[in-house]
Design a protein around this motif. Structure first.
Motif, PDB file in Angstrom:
ATOM      1  N   ARG A 247       8.328  41.567  45.698  1.00  0.00           N
ATOM      2  CA  ARG A 247       8.043  42.317  46.921  1.00  0.00           C
ATOM      3  C   ARG A 247       9.331  42.828  47.564  1.00  0.00           C
ATOM      4  N   ARG A 248      10.389  42.053  47.497  1.00  0.00           N
ATOM      5  CA  ARG A 248      11.662  42.515  48.041  1.00  0.00           C
ATOM      6  C   ARG A 248      12.141  43.767  47.310  1.00  0.00           C
ATOM      7  N   GLN A 249      11.792  43.868  46.045  1.00  0.00           N
ATOM      8  CA  GLN A 249      12.178  45.038  45.260  1.00  0.00           C
ATOM      9  C   GLN A 249      11.256  46.230  45.489  1.00  0.00           C
ATOM     10  N   GLY A 250      10.301  46.082  46.430  1.00  0.00           N
ATOM     11  CA  GLY A 250       9.445  47.197  46.811  1.00  0.00           C
ATOM     12  C   GLY A 250       8.256  47.422  45.906  1.00  0.00           C
ATOM     13  N   SER A 252       4.348  46.433  44.282  1.00  0.00           N
ATOM     14  CA  SER A 252       3.066  46.110  44.915  1.00  0.00           C
ATOM     15  C   SER A 252       2.482  44.793  44.414  1.00  0.00           C
ATOM     16  N   ASN A 253       1.586  44.232  45.239  1.00  0.00           N
ATOM     17  CA  ASN A 253       0.857  43.034  44.827  1.00  0.00           C
ATOM     18  C   ASN A 253       0.008  43.294  43.591  1.00  0.00           C
ATOM     19  N   ARG A 254      -0.630  44.462  43.521  1.00  0.00           N
ATOM     20  CA  ARG A 254      -1.476  44.777  42.360  1.00  0.00           C
ATOM     21  C   ARG A 254      -0.656  44.794  41.088  1.00  0.00           C
ATOM     22  N   ASP A 255       0.525  45.390  41.123  1.00  0.00           N
ATOM     23  CA  ASP A 255       1.360  45.418  39.931  1.00  0.00           C
ATOM     24  C   ASP A 255       1.833  44.013  39.560  1.00  0.00           C
ATOM     25  N   PHE A 256       2.056  43.160  40.557  1.00  0.00           N
ATOM     26  CA  PHE A 256       2.445  41.779  40.262  1.00  0.00           C
ATOM     27  C   PHE A 256       1.333  41.067  39.501  1.00  0.00           C
ATOM     28  N   HIS A 315       9.406  35.520  30.810  1.00  0.00           N
ATOM     29  CA  HIS A 315       9.585  36.817  30.153  1.00  0.00           C
ATOM     30  C   HIS A 315       8.326  37.624  30.439  1.00  0.00           C
ATOM     31  N   THR A 316       8.493  38.741  31.138  1.00  0.00           N
ATOM     32  CA  THR A 316       7.338  39.505  31.592  1.00  0.00           C
ATOM     33  C   THR A 316       7.353  40.922  31.037  1.00  0.00           C
ATOM     34  N   LEU A 317       6.156  41.457  30.892  1.00  0.00           N
ATOM     35  CA  LEU A 317       5.955  42.856  30.559  1.00  0.00           C
ATOM     36  C   LEU A 317       5.260  43.478  31.761  1.00  0.00           C
ATOM     37  N   ASN A 318       5.954  44.356  32.456  1.00  0.00           N
ATOM     38  CA  ASN A 318       5.474  44.870  33.728  1.00  0.00           C
ATOM     39  C   ASN A 318       4.772  46.212  33.553  1.00  0.00           C
ATOM     40  N   PRO A 319       3.793  46.496  34.438  1.00  0.00           N
ATOM     41  CA  PRO A 319       3.115  47.796  34.350  1.00  0.00           C
ATOM     42  C   PRO A 319       4.085  48.925  34.674  1.00  0.00           C
ATOM     43  N   PRO A 320       3.849  50.119  34.129  1.00  0.00           N
ATOM     44  CA  PRO A 320       4.747  51.247  34.415  1.00  0.00           C
ATOM     45  C   PRO A 320       4.799  51.544  35.903  1.00  0.00           C
ATOM     46  N   GLN A 321       5.986  51.845  36.387  1.00  0.00           N
ATOM     47  CA  GLN A 321       6.158  52.195  37.788  1.00  0.00           C
ATOM     48  C   GLN A 321       5.988  53.700  37.962  1.00  0.00           C
ATOM     49  N   GLU A 322       5.265  54.082  39.009  1.00  0.00           N
ATOM     50  CA  GLU A 322       5.061  55.503  39.265  1.00  0.00           C
ATOM     51  C   GLU A 322       6.378  56.153  39.673  1.00  0.00           C
ATOM     52  N   LYS A 323       6.607  57.332  39.161  1.00  0.00           N
ATOM     53  CA  LYS A 323       7.796  58.082  39.518  1.00  0.00           C
ATOM     54  C   LYS A 323       7.399  59.272  40.378  1.00  0.00           C
ATOM     55  N   SER A 324       8.179  59.496  41.409  1.00  0.00           N
ATOM     56  CA  SER A 324       7.878  60.617  42.295  1.00  0.00           C
ATOM     57  C   SER A 324       8.230  61.926  41.603  1.00  0.00           C
ATOM     58  N   CYS A 325       7.424  62.946  41.837  1.00  0.00           N
ATOM     59  CA  CYS A 325       7.680  64.246  41.238  1.00  0.00           C
ATOM     60  C   CYS A 325       8.697  65.015  42.073  1.00  0.00           C
ATOM     61  N   PRO A 326       9.638  65.676  41.453  1.00  0.00           N
ATOM     62  CA  PRO A 326      10.610  66.455  42.203  1.00  0.00           C
ATOM     63  C   PRO A 326       9.942  67.654  42.862  1.00  0.00           C
ATOM     64  N   ASN A 327      10.491  68.038  44.009  1.00  0.00           N
ATOM     65  CA  ASN A 327       9.978  69.225  44.689  1.00  0.00           C
ATOM     66  C   ASN A 327      10.293  70.483  43.870  1.00  0.00           C
ATOM     67  N   LEU A 328       9.289  71.307  43.675  1.00  0.00           N
ATOM     68  CA  LEU A 328       9.474  72.524  42.886  1.00  0.00           C
ATOM     69  C   LEU A 328       9.547  73.734  43.796  1.00  0.00           C
TER      70      LEU A 328
END
Length: 328
Positions: A247-250, A252-256, A315-328
């Motif tokens: 959580r400190r790393q920002g 979500s609970n769902r991803d945890f 040793h964990t395999l974490n779900p992909p983190q969403e990446k913000s899309c750049p402004n076009l």
């Protein structure tokens, strides 16, 4: 449904299990069930009454957990079990001296009666050392528990516990773990490096983010029936520390909850008294090319004495983190 257990030979135990609510969800629930299986296996294969054992002096002695390892894969891991799942658990014990024993459980899905294409157990003989450490089955989960017999040196204290086995406990007839798989180097690394993963592994880089916080022992939920800090509670505390860092790393609970713990190890070095305040700390290392893979190291210390009580690595395999899309 009642679990079906059978002693299919003098050196192994097999169970067919239906997953219940009480063993699914948080890791400490599953660990508590596996702890019961371990005690039952040792009682059956080592001829000791683990529930009410006493040493030669007549004092109570306990088959305490010193080390636990839980390994799985994408098909079956500690977070993938759901109520109603059917499992086959094959267990055996290995000789580890006059006061200790190593118990190995292989857990697989029991496909009998399930729909076509489900995973099926074709050989439920217990795991041997080569299978455990070199050639594990692809769709199986493995649990190793290393247990010592201990007794209190003072009636109302959990400090300075001493090794003490009941006289009927015997392991002479059990197979010995080959020297190539000796666990002492693993335990030594945990005690000295506070991790089970090579700290110099170039494939992982340390995160600058860490977490540390105090945790007073909760006498309502953390203790077992003999007043010791329950071994499964320690596993819950390691996840508590890992979650705080997450959580400190920002994140979500769902991803945890969706992360997969592929390998979890913990060594118990000391127990805690009822009024103790613990210090939980966690740090992570991330794989340099596969950012979804992490190593999480958790340390549990006694605040007042500074003693390390437990060391854990996940040793964990974490779900992909969403990446913000750049402004076009």
């Amino acid at each position: 449904m009642t679990d079906v257990a059978e002693n299919s030979s003098a050196l192994r135990l097999k169970r067919r299990v239906r997953v219940r609510l009480g063993m699914s969800g948080s890791i400490h629930l599953l660990a508590a069930q596996i702890g019961d299986w371990t005690w039952e296996t040792v009682a059956c294969l080592c001829h000791a009454d683990v529930l009410s054992a006493r040493n030669e002096a007549g004092a109570p002695t306990y088959l305490a957990f010193y080390h636990i390892r839980v390994r799985g894969g994408l098909a079956l891991h500690s977070g993938s079990m759901r109520p109603g799942d059917r499992l086959v658990v094959a267990a055996t014990c290995f000789r580890q001296g006059p006061m200790s024993v190593l118990t190995a459980h292989r857990i697989e899905r029991d496909g009998s009666g399930d729909s076509e294409g489900s995973l099926r157990v074709v050989d439920d003989s217990p795991p041997n050392a080569v299978e455990l450490y070199e050639r594990p089955r692809e769709n199986a989960m493995y649990v190793e528990t290393f247990n010592h017999w201990i007794a209190r040196s003072s009636p109302d204290s959990n400090s300075d516990l001493v090794k003490s086995a009941p006289p009927e406990f015997t392991t002479d007839h059990l197979p010995e773990l080959p020297a190539a798989y000796d666990l002492r180097s693993t335990f030594l690394r945990a005690r000295t490096k506070h991790t089970f993963h090579d700290p110099d592994d170039p494939e992982y880089r340390s995160s600058a983010e860490t977490v540390e916080f105090e945790y007073p022992v909760d006498v309502v939920r953390d203790l077992n029936g003999v007043g010791l800090l329950y071994f499964a509670s320690y596993l819950s505390l390691t996840d508590k520390a890992a979650h705080a860092l997450w959580r400190r790393q920002g994140r979500s609970n769902r991803d945890f909850l969706d992360r997969i713990v592929l390998d979890r190890q913990i060594s118990y070095l000391r127990n805690a008294d009822l009024d103790s305040t613990l210090v939980l700390s966690a740090r992570t290392r991330t794989h340099v090319t596969d950012l979804g893979r992490e190593v999480v190291d958790v340390l549990i210390r006694d605040r007042d004495s500074g003693y390390v009580l437990a060391v854990s690595t996940l040793h964990t395999l974490n779900p992909p983190q969403e990446k913000s899309c750049p402004n076009l």
